[in-house]
Motif scaffolding. Structure first.
Motif, PDB file in Angstrom:
ATOM      1  N   LEU A  50       3.358  -0.441 -10.700  1.00  0.00           N
ATOM      2  CA  LEU A  50       2.480   0.474 -11.544  1.00  0.00           C
ATOM      3  C   LEU A  50       1.017  -0.155 -11.826  1.00  0.00           C
ATOM      4  CD1 LEU A  50       5.009   1.349 -14.027  1.00  0.00           C
ATOM      5  CD2 LEU A  50       4.308   2.878 -12.385  1.00  0.00           C
ATOM      6  N   GLU A  51       0.824  -1.259 -12.123  1.00  0.00           N
ATOM      7  CA  GLU A  51      -0.462  -1.973 -12.669  1.00  0.00           C
ATOM      8  C   GLU A  51      -1.215  -2.189 -11.371  1.00  0.00           C
ATOM      9  OE1 GLU A  51       0.286  -5.396 -15.147  1.00  0.00           O
ATOM     10  OE2 GLU A  51      -1.736  -5.575 -15.682  1.00  0.00           O
ATOM     11  N   HIS A  52      -0.774  -2.927 -10.657  1.00  0.00           N
ATOM     12  CA  HIS A  52      -1.667  -3.566  -9.568  1.00  0.00           C
ATOM     13  C   HIS A  52      -1.741  -2.651  -8.038  1.00  0.00           C
ATOM     14  CE1 HIS A  52      -2.135  -7.217 -11.700  1.00  0.00           C
ATOM     15  NE2 HIS A  52      -1.044  -7.136 -11.918  1.00  0.00           N
ATOM     16  N   VAL A  53      -0.753  -1.790  -7.810  1.00  0.00           N
ATOM     17  CA  VAL A  53      -0.626  -1.178  -6.516  1.00  0.00           C
ATOM     18  C   VAL A  53      -0.976   0.433  -6.909  1.00  0.00           C
ATOM     19  CG1 VAL A  53       0.764  -0.294  -4.816  1.00  0.00           C
ATOM     20  CG2 VAL A  53       1.046  -2.487  -5.745  1.00  0.00           C
ATOM     21  N   LEU A  54      -0.560   1.029  -7.950  1.00  0.00           N
ATOM     22  CA  LEU A  54      -0.708   2.352  -8.263  1.00  0.00           C
ATOM     23  C   LEU A  54      -1.726   2.641  -8.972  1.00  0.00           C
ATOM     24  CD1 LEU A  54       3.001   3.294  -7.901  1.00  0.00           C
ATOM     25  CD2 LEU A  54       1.175   3.654  -6.288  1.00  0.00           C
ATOM     26  N   ASP A  55      -2.468   1.770  -9.714  1.00  0.00           N
ATOM     27  CA  ASP A  55      -3.707   2.182 -10.918  1.00  0.00           C
ATOM     28  C   ASP A  55      -3.065   2.958 -11.745  1.00  0.00           C
ATOM     29  OD1 ASP A  55      -6.162   1.583 -11.416  1.00  0.00           O
ATOM     30  OD2 ASP A  55      -6.764   3.454 -10.193  1.00  0.00           O
ATOM     31  N   PHE A  56      -1.858   2.682 -12.190  1.00  0.00           N
ATOM     32  CA  PHE A  56      -1.340   3.468 -13.322  1.00  0.00           C
ATOM     33  C   PHE A  56      -1.939   3.678 -14.567  1.00  0.00           C
ATOM     34  CE2 PHE A  56       2.000   3.872 -16.642  1.00  0.00           C
ATOM     35  CZ  PHE A  56       2.796   4.958 -16.109  1.00  0.00           C
TER      36      PHE A  56
ATOM     37  N   ILE B 145      -5.847   2.428   6.014  1.00  0.00           N
ATOM     38  CA  ILE B 145      -5.914   1.412   7.129  1.00  0.00           C
ATOM     39  C   ILE B 145      -7.124   0.901   7.541  1.00  0.00           C
ATOM     40  CG2 ILE B 145      -5.509   1.614   9.527  1.00  0.00           C
ATOM     41  CD1 ILE B 145      -3.260   3.583   9.199  1.00  0.00           C
ATOM     42  N   GLU B 146      -8.181   1.895   7.448  1.00  0.00           N
ATOM     43  CA  GLU B 146      -9.770   1.070   7.850  1.00  0.00           C
ATOM     44  C   GLU B 146      -9.875   0.113   6.766  1.00  0.00           C
ATOM     45  OE1 GLU B 146     -11.022   2.088  10.557  1.00  0.00           O
ATOM     46  OE2 GLU B 146      -9.250   3.452  10.639  1.00  0.00           O
ATOM     47  N   HIS B 147      -9.550   0.189   5.672  1.00  0.00           N
ATOM     48  CA  HIS B 147      -9.984  -0.902   4.734  1.00  0.00           C
ATOM     49  C   HIS B 147      -9.241  -1.977   4.809  1.00  0.00           C
ATOM     50  CE1 HIS B 147     -12.243   2.962   3.515  1.00  0.00           C
ATOM     51  NE2 HIS B 147     -13.198   1.849   3.428  1.00  0.00           N
ATOM     52  N   ALA B 148      -7.946  -2.120   5.299  1.00  0.00           N
ATOM     53  CA  ALA B 148      -7.051  -3.123   5.293  1.00  0.00           C
ATOM     54  C   ALA B 148      -7.596  -4.466   5.802  1.00  0.00           C
ATOM     55  CB  ALA B 148      -5.663  -2.705   5.839  1.00  0.00           C
TER      56      ALA B 148
ATOM     57  N   TRP C 199       3.090  -0.396   1.998  1.00  0.00           N
ATOM     58  CA  TRP C 199       3.247  -1.801   2.404  1.00  0.00           C
ATOM     59  C   TRP C 199       1.700  -2.271   2.365  1.00  0.00           C
ATOM     60  CZ3 TRP C 199       6.034  -5.419   1.068  1.00  0.00           C
ATOM     61  CH2 TRP C 199       7.310  -5.416   1.248  1.00  0.00           C
ATOM     62  N   LEU C 200       1.021  -1.635   3.014  1.00  0.00           N
ATOM     63  CA  LEU C 200      -0.419  -1.895   3.239  1.00  0.00           C
ATOM     64  C   LEU C 200      -1.036  -2.063   1.483  1.00  0.00           C
ATOM     65  CD1 LEU C 200      -2.805   0.074   5.581  1.00  0.00           C
ATOM     66  CD2 LEU C 200      -1.827  -2.140   5.846  1.00  0.00           C
ATOM     67  N   ARG C 201      -0.693  -0.952   0.512  1.00  0.00           N
ATOM     68  CA  ARG C 201      -1.180  -1.021  -0.494  1.00  0.00           C
ATOM     69  C   ARG C 201      -0.814  -2.104  -1.393  1.00  0.00           C
ATOM     70  NH1 ARG C 201      -2.685   4.667  -3.576  1.00  0.00           N
ATOM     71  NH2 ARG C 201      -4.047   5.149  -2.114  1.00  0.00           N
ATOM     72  N   ILE C 202       0.449  -2.431  -1.109  1.00  0.00           N
ATOM     73  CA  ILE C 202       1.095  -3.562  -1.745  1.00  0.00           C
ATOM     74  C   ILE C 202       0.377  -4.785  -1.523  1.00  0.00           C
ATOM     75  CG2 ILE C 202       3.261  -4.943  -2.110  1.00  0.00           C
ATOM     76  CD1 ILE C 202       4.862  -2.478  -1.668  1.00  0.00           C
ATOM     77  N   LEU C 203       0.265  -4.997  -0.086  1.00  0.00           N
ATOM     78  CA  LEU C 203      -0.556  -6.252   0.424  1.00  0.00           C
ATOM     79  C   LEU C 203      -1.866  -6.390  -0.149  1.00  0.00           C
ATOM     80  CD1 LEU C 203       0.472  -6.172   4.089  1.00  0.00           C
ATOM     81  CD2 LEU C 203       1.480  -7.650   2.326  1.00  0.00           C
ATOM     82  N   ALA C 204      -2.713  -5.356  -0.298  1.00  0.00           N
ATOM     83  CA  ALA C 204      -3.913  -5.096  -0.746  1.00  0.00           C
ATOM     84  C   ALA C 204      -3.852  -5.841  -2.193  1.00  0.00           C
ATOM     85  CB  ALA C 204      -4.485  -3.806  -0.742  1.00  0.00           C
TER      86      ALA C 204
ATOM     87  N   ALA D 152      -1.524  -7.696  -3.639  1.00  0.00           N
ATOM     88  CA  ALA D 152      -1.107  -9.237  -3.953  1.00  0.00           C
ATOM     89  C   ALA D 152      -1.787 -10.342  -4.188  1.00  0.00           C
ATOM     90  CB  ALA D 152      -0.106  -9.231  -2.694  1.00  0.00           C
ATOM     91  N   PRO D 153      -2.970 -10.249  -3.435  1.00  0.00           N
ATOM     92  CA  PRO D 153      -3.803 -11.695  -3.205  1.00  0.00           C
ATOM     93  C   PRO D 153      -4.511 -11.471  -4.483  1.00  0.00           C
ATOM     94  CG  PRO D 153      -4.246 -10.169  -1.151  1.00  0.00           C
ATOM     95  CD  PRO D 153      -3.576  -9.618  -2.129  1.00  0.00           C
ATOM     96  N   ALA D 154      -4.680 -10.598  -5.262  1.00  0.00           N
ATOM     97  CA  ALA D 154      -5.533 -10.530  -6.553  1.00  0.00           C
ATOM     98  C   ALA D 154      -4.612 -11.127  -7.658  1.00  0.00           C
ATOM     99  CB  ALA D 154      -5.799  -9.058  -7.133  1.00  0.00           C
ATOM    100  N   LEU D 155      -3.496 -11.579  -7.423  1.00  0.00           N
ATOM    101  CA  LEU D 155      -2.541 -11.798  -8.474  1.00  0.00           C
ATOM    102  C   LEU D 155      -2.442 -13.510  -8.624  1.00  0.00           C
ATOM    103  CD1 LEU D 155       0.196  -9.641  -7.985  1.00  0.00           C
ATOM    104  CD2 LEU D 155      -1.417  -9.182  -9.788  1.00  0.00           C
ATOM    105  N   GLY D 156      -2.388 -13.875  -9.985  1.00  0.00           N
ATOM    106  CA  GLY D 156      -2.199 -15.015 -10.344  1.00  0.00           C
ATOM    107  C   GLY D 156      -0.992 -15.303 -11.009  1.00  0.00           C
ATOM    108  N   ASP D 157      -0.175 -13.960 -11.211  1.00  0.00           N
ATOM    109  CA  ASP D 157       0.919 -13.691 -12.038  1.00  0.00           C
ATOM    110  C   ASP D 157       2.237 -14.013 -11.392  1.00  0.00           C
ATOM    111  OD1 ASP D 157       2.742 -12.890 -13.713  1.00  0.00           O
ATOM    112  OD2 ASP D 157       1.891 -10.776 -14.124  1.00  0.00           O
ATOM    113  N   THR D 158       2.788 -15.097 -11.981  1.00  0.00           N
ATOM    114  CA  THR D 158       3.989 -15.692 -11.259  1.00  0.00           C
ATOM    115  C   THR D 158       5.283 -14.897 -11.299  1.00  0.00           C
ATOM    116  OG1 THR D 158       4.425 -16.942 -13.204  1.00  0.00           O
ATOM    117  CG2 THR D 158       3.083 -18.048 -11.286  1.00  0.00           C
TER     118      THR D 158
END
Lengths: 583, 583
Positions: free
Chosen positions: A16-22, A471-474, A527-532, A534-540
């Motif tokens: 919700l928070e990081h992938v879907l801009d909820f 895909i273009e921005h991945a 999966w692309l969105r999830i991967l995009a 993921a790197p922004a996170l420091g949340d364990t």
């Protein structure tokens, strides 16, 4: 007993928070402005505890006990009536309900995440609130003010239950063949006469009222689907003060003996001149029922997802504990999770579950937008997305969900075939999700015959363009080129489908293949969105291992796209040529 | 009740006579010279009647009744004991048995065709004679003359039953972990102490003796598989005149509650100092047991085939009768067999069943050759073919068999989920075939880690060359170029497998994919042979529609070969990289 299910609350919040801009999405929607991913997580954490503590312990015993018909009355499995009462008391049925009728007005994304967890721990139970919510939606959309004021709050809060009565012995997929009659009475009500089969939650012993939405024909109705109207038929006729009064002339003819969902009373219902009231316009019953069925179809897809997660979690726990065989260096015995063949069975589940949850939540947010966005164009676009995705989620999530439960059972070896291990129940319960609320073949035909070409194909083009842009921005990942190829296959196949309008053999031969190709590309997109994200996170607390899971998806699951495309290219010739009498 | 099963006797005769050159093959084999396809057809027609008249009616009631443990004694489902007695009286258990021990000395190809029909109508029943035959084979190959003279005729005729006791709670796939003990006694017998689980046909109430072949450890045995010996442990100790005497110290601890094969007593067996006798050499128990297990593995593959045929036949009948939806020209309702999506579900079954039956019979004939050919080289080559094909038939036929039963169930829609319709039982019964006698993952590892590279890879090369030669000589058909491509993929994959010797991750990641690629090519090869035979026929009794079925196979099923090859090419990286704790 299977290993305890871990509610995937952290994964849900992450999506919700990081992938879907909820949070930003909700902020745009009147009535949902204050719904945040933080709030969602709090609610879902509580829901997860309820699921594991209250509903999960009833699942295996409920399967063994089943439901019984005693002197014409349904007796549910031990604990179900109390669990349902507690569920209502805690407010779970009304989570996303309309506040005007006692609902809590949360996002549908939170609702389907609750649905997923309930389905993971107890599909039979989850059908009670699930069908109740569907009945409330149909009534809200099509019922008269009088019916709404009498029934809608009771259904929204779950105080009363709902059921959908569509199927008859000779009318399933083809509802146009149904024969149940509705004869008008002088007081404006109708006398409903007929027999319906496969009625989930048709009756129970929870001590409350049960509101059936029944498809039937008026006396002067034309043949086929245009002669079908929808009626509200309660188990107990409301008395003047709205409490359940006199018993209606309807009864349970039999309980079905089923492969699974044993704790769910699937009823043969007899309406013997039962009193009912028209919902919506005469002859528009199917239209009204579809409001209910679309919500239910999404819900059924979520059942497939929940069962897949529960089964995969159980198999993963087992694979960590079960010692058999040797490691590459010869030492052993080792936990079977060390073996590549076992890992593949677990990975197939994991690589599907994560993006499927994301895609379902994306669709649920689009439902929120369709319901509430101030801009009518935005609402219409979101509505089209939901219409496009509904058959895909229903059919693909339940096909892949069933496959996942079978793989999870396989991880258990012989123990997986034993009922006490609990894993075979998931397989039997998952099997119905491919069948009910419109078989998966019906979903595929809905997709190719209606959804691909609706509005001149514009919603489909918009959806594919969304994926193409991502895909273009991945960033660089092995998934990207593979997904680009799969998207090209989907675009080509979409042209084949669009060109085949009015050619039922070509559409029918391609339908299931196209639906699964569509689903694979959509899961890859998530999966692309999830991967995009993921790197922004420091949340364990958020899930790890996404990059590896996406690589497995790209290498082992996405290549199925080529298989589906090859079959679509082969066309209907090899399907239709064999003489019917030789088949 | 599902529609009556039609024994595929005409199809079987066609395969033997025209596709597999059965009569000429048998003419070369001492003891089988007089076995012809005509004789086979007569026997199988009689077997088919027995299956439909005696065993089929017990299947659905047997599933409902199950087996019970009453005061420590197994009670089988009503009718099973009498059916077994009749089965023995009619001589069915001894069809392919050694005439020296009361067998009728027919070809193994006839035996597996009987097995297929018995499995189609009643898998639970078929396990009784199936395991008995396996026990007889192990005893014949490894038992002392004394044991053989006491037990072998009784087992061959089926007068006594057999069971295999391998698995323990902590030792399934990895039998090296087993702990059951065998303590030598002064009289040359052994005292067997331990508990075994999942023992099919472990006990029953047929009123006869039951001969258990039990894996156990001698007191001084080394750890692991080299410390395992095989023991014969009868339920009743034979008295002086060979009749069942004193009861042995073994008992049923419990009956397993299973997903399916409810009428089959799957026992937890306690051996409490039971008297047993060594079979074969000490420490060579696994070797002796493998004689039994290989025959059983072929049998299990045949179960998958039989269930697939029974389910597809039932679905085909249903699809002819069930009216739903409209035809391309708008008239309706029409039988659902008119719809492309339904036809695909039936075709998938039919396009697998026909060549699978041929491949199984081809393998069974190779077993005859391995047993009886005068030339030792011919025997060795045939033996290698059987070794190569056994894991393929076991795993692929049961995976595809299970898939086929699921598709057949789907054709029934909601009715398919109801137990009385009978179709869901096929799904539940088929599920065990993927698990027992070595899970399908174990079969795949056997293929890639042992069979591909045995004798320096010579048997595999010979097999692929056979297929290549048939492709070169094939008439024009859309299957031919596709099969040539698939064969090339298989050849490449075989090189990958051979080069991966000693790399368990690479082998494990590729194993199941390779097995299914191997199976697809083998089934395509059999389609070629069937097509080559078909034009020669003026015989209206033989099956028709083969050319169309083969086109469906080529267009819709064979493209799976590319999927499996893509996964093999992806290698173990994406399978192994995710941290174990995140999986």
């Amino acid at each position: 007993m299977p290993a305890a299910y871990q509610p995937p609350v952290a994964a849900m919040r992450f999506l919700l928070e990081h992938v879907l801009d909820f949070d930003a999405q909700m902020a745009m929607l009147p009535g949902l402005e204050d719904v945040t991913s933080e709030l969602a997580e709090e609610v879902l954490a509580q829901a997860g505890r309820m699921c594991t503590e209250r509903l999960a312990p009833l699942n295996l015993p409920g399967d063994a006990a089943g439901t019984r018909l005693v002197d014409g009355e349904v007796v549910t499995a031990p604990g179900f009536a109390q669990a349902y009462a507690d569920y209502v008391d805690s407010g779970w049925p009304s989570l996303a309900g309309d506040p005007a009728y006692g609902g809590q007005g949360l996002s549908r994304a939170v609702q389907i995440m609750l649905d997923e967890m309930v389905s993971a721990v107890n599909v039979s139970f989850g059908l009670f609130p699930g069908l109740t919510r569907g009945a409330a939606e149909a009534l809200a959309a099509h019922g008269s003010e009088e019916l709404k004021s009498l029934y809608l709050e009771k259904l929204t809060t779950g105080e009363w239950c709902g059921a959908m009565a569509l199927t008859e012995a000779g009318a399933g997929t083809d509802l146009g063949l149904l024969r149940t009659r509705a004869d008008p009475r002088e007081d404006g009500s109708y006398s409903i006469i007929g027999t319906k089969i496969f009625i989930s939650s048709g009756d129970q012993d929870f001590g409350n009222n049960i509101v059936h939405l029944v498809l039937a024909r008026l006396p002067d109705a034309p043949a086929g689907v245009k002669g079908i109207s929808l009626f509200l038929v309660p188990k107990f006729l409301p008395s003047g003060n709205g409490t359940p009064g006199e018993r209606n002339a309807m009864s349970v003819g039999a309980l079905e003996h089923k492969m699974g969902i044993h704790a769910q009373p699937t009823c043969v219902m007899n309406y013997d001149g039962a009193t009912g009231w028209l919902v919506g316009e005469p002859g528009r019953g199917l239209n009204a029922m579809f409001t209910m069925m679309n919500a239910e179809r999404l819900f059924v897809g979520i059942q497939g997802l929940g069962l897949a997660d529960a089964a995969t979690q159980a198999a993963s726990s087992y694979a960590r504990e079960r010692l058999q065989g040797r490691a590459a260096d010869g030492h052993g015995p080792v936990p079977i999770i060390a073996h590549a063949d076992v890992r593949k069975m677990l990975l197939a589940g994991r690589a599907f579950i994560e993006p499927a949850r994301a895609l379902a939540a994306w669709t649920a947010i689009r439902m929120d937008v369709a319901d509430r966005h101030p801009d009518p164009q935005a609402r219409a676009a979101a509505h089209a997305d939901v219409a496009l995705l509904t058959p895909v989620i229903k059919a693909a999530f339940t096909d892949l969900g069933f496959e996942t439960t079978v793989l999870a059972q396989q991880v258990f070896g012989g123990h997986g075939y034993i009922r006490e291990a609990g894993i075979e129940q998931y397989v039997r319960d998952a099997r119905i999700t491919q069948i009910y609320e419109g078989t998966n073949g019906v979903q595929a035909m809905d997709l190719v015959a209606r959804k691909v070409t609706m509005e001149g194909g514009e919603p489909l083009r918009r959806y594919l363009a969304l994926i193409e842009a991502d895909i273009e921005h991945a960033a660089d990942h092995p998934l990207v080129p593979q997904l680009r190829d799969a998207l090209a296959l989907l675009a080509d196949a979409s042209s084949v489908i669009a060109a085949a309008e009015g050619d039922p053999d070509r559409l029918g031969a391609a339908a299931t293949e196209y639906l699964h190709l569509f689903a694979l590309v959509s899961l890859g997109w998530m999966w692309l969105r999830i991967l995009a994200a993921a790197p922004a996170l420091g949340d364990t607390r958020t899930p790890r291992g996404h990059a590896a899971l996406a690589r497995y998806f790209a290498a082992y699951l996405l290549p199925r796209a080529g298989l589906h495309a090859a079959r679509i290219a082969a066309g209907p010739g090899p399907v239709m040529e064999l003489d019917e009498e030789l088949l």
